[in-house]
Write a protein that holds these residues in place. Sequence first.
Motif, PDB file in Angstrom:
ATOM      1  N   ASN A  43       1.889  -1.263  -4.102  1.00  0.00           N
ATOM      2  CA  ASN A  43       2.045  -2.133  -5.271  1.00  0.00           C
ATOM      3  C   ASN A  43       1.296  -1.563  -6.468  1.00  0.00           C
ATOM      4  O   ASN A  43       0.478  -0.658  -6.324  1.00  0.00           O
ATOM      5  N   ARG A  44       1.560  -2.121  -7.621  1.00  0.00           N
ATOM      6  CA  ARG A  44       0.814  -1.786  -8.837  1.00  0.00           C
ATOM      7  C   ARG A  44      -0.202  -2.901  -9.046  1.00  0.00           C
ATOM      8  O   ARG A  44       0.182  -4.046  -9.296  1.00  0.00           O
ATOM      9  N   ARG A  61       4.881  -6.006  -7.405  1.00  0.00           N
ATOM     10  CA  ARG A  61       5.543  -5.428  -6.242  1.00  0.00           C
ATOM     11  C   ARG A  61       6.882  -4.883  -6.716  1.00  0.00           C
ATOM     12  O   ARG A  61       7.756  -5.646  -7.110  1.00  0.00           O
ATOM     13  N   PRO A  62       7.046  -3.549  -6.687  1.00  0.00           N
ATOM     14  CA  PRO A  62       8.289  -2.968  -7.209  1.00  0.00           C
ATOM     15  C   PRO A  62       9.496  -3.276  -6.328  1.00  0.00           C
ATOM     16  O   PRO A  62       9.347  -3.597  -5.149  1.00  0.00           O
ATOM     17  N   ALA A  66      11.551  -7.576  -8.345  1.00  0.00           N
ATOM     18  CA  ALA A  66      10.116  -7.327  -8.456  1.00  0.00           C
ATOM     19  C   ALA A  66       9.368  -8.650  -8.375  1.00  0.00           C
ATOM     20  O   ALA A  66       9.861  -9.681  -8.831  1.00  0.00           O
ATOM     21  N   GLU A  92       5.790  -3.891 -16.914  1.00  0.00           N
ATOM     22  CA  GLU A  92       5.740  -2.897 -15.840  1.00  0.00           C
ATOM     23  C   GLU A  92       6.888  -3.094 -14.860  1.00  0.00           C
ATOM     24  O   GLU A  92       7.534  -2.126 -14.448  1.00  0.00           O
ATOM     25  N   ALA A  93       7.180  -4.326 -14.499  1.00  0.00           N
ATOM     26  CA  ALA A  93       8.304  -4.605 -13.596  1.00  0.00           C
ATOM     27  C   ALA A  93       9.617  -4.135 -14.218  1.00  0.00           C
ATOM     28  O   ALA A  93      10.456  -3.532 -13.539  1.00  0.00           O
ATOM     29  N   LEU A  96      10.084  -0.475 -14.068  1.00  0.00           N
ATOM     30  CA  LEU A  96      10.425  -0.047 -12.710  1.00  0.00           C
ATOM     31  C   LEU A  96      11.867  -0.422 -12.351  1.00  0.00           C
ATOM     32  O   LEU A  96      12.252  -0.377 -11.189  1.00  0.00           O
ATOM     33  N   ALA A  98      13.471  -3.357 -12.409  1.00  0.00           N
ATOM     34  CA  ALA A  98      13.715  -4.603 -11.682  1.00  0.00           C
ATOM     35  C   ALA A  98      14.926  -5.318 -12.269  1.00  0.00           C
ATOM     36  O   ALA A  98      15.058  -5.439 -13.483  1.00  0.00           O
TER      37      ALA A  98
END
Length: 143
Positions: A43-44, A61-62, A66, A92-93, A96, A98
Motif C-alpha cells: 500500500n501507499r 490501497r491501489p 482503490a 494518489e489513487a 494509480l 483507479a
Amino acid sequence: MSELRILAVSEGPTADDWRHVHNVIIPADALSADEVRERIGRNRLHVAYRGDTLVGCTTVRPGAVATVIVRVLAQYRRQGIGRQLHAMALAEARALDAERVETIVWASNVDGLRFAAAHGYAEEVDRYLPDGEDVPYITLRRA
C-alpha cells in the motif's frame, strides 16, 4: 498554526508513527510492527505532522477499485487536516488509475463516518465483522 507536512512511510520512525495513529483510532484492530512493514510493501502509506507534532495518517490501497483511508487524531480534527490528507490520497489513487474509490470505516467511528459522507462516500457496498468482534467495518463507495 504551522503547515501540514506529509511524509511517505518507510521503515523506522514514520512506520512507528503511522502504526500509532492507526492503533489509537482502531484499537480493536491494533497492528504489530511486522504487520505495518507488510502493508508498506503493498500500500501507499503516509503520515502527517503539523510542525513536529504527529496529527494523522493515510492509506491508499491501489487497484481498479482503490481504497483511500484517512485517519486524524481526535484532538486535531475539524481543522482541515483530514480534508488535506483526503485530497492528497484521492489524487494518489487517481494517479494509480483507479476506476472507483472506496473507503473503510470502523462503524463505531462516528467522526469517520461523518467525514466519509461529507467527502462523497455515500454508497455502502459491504459490512465486515471480524471474528470475535462486535463492531463491523463499513466499506463505502465514492460517488
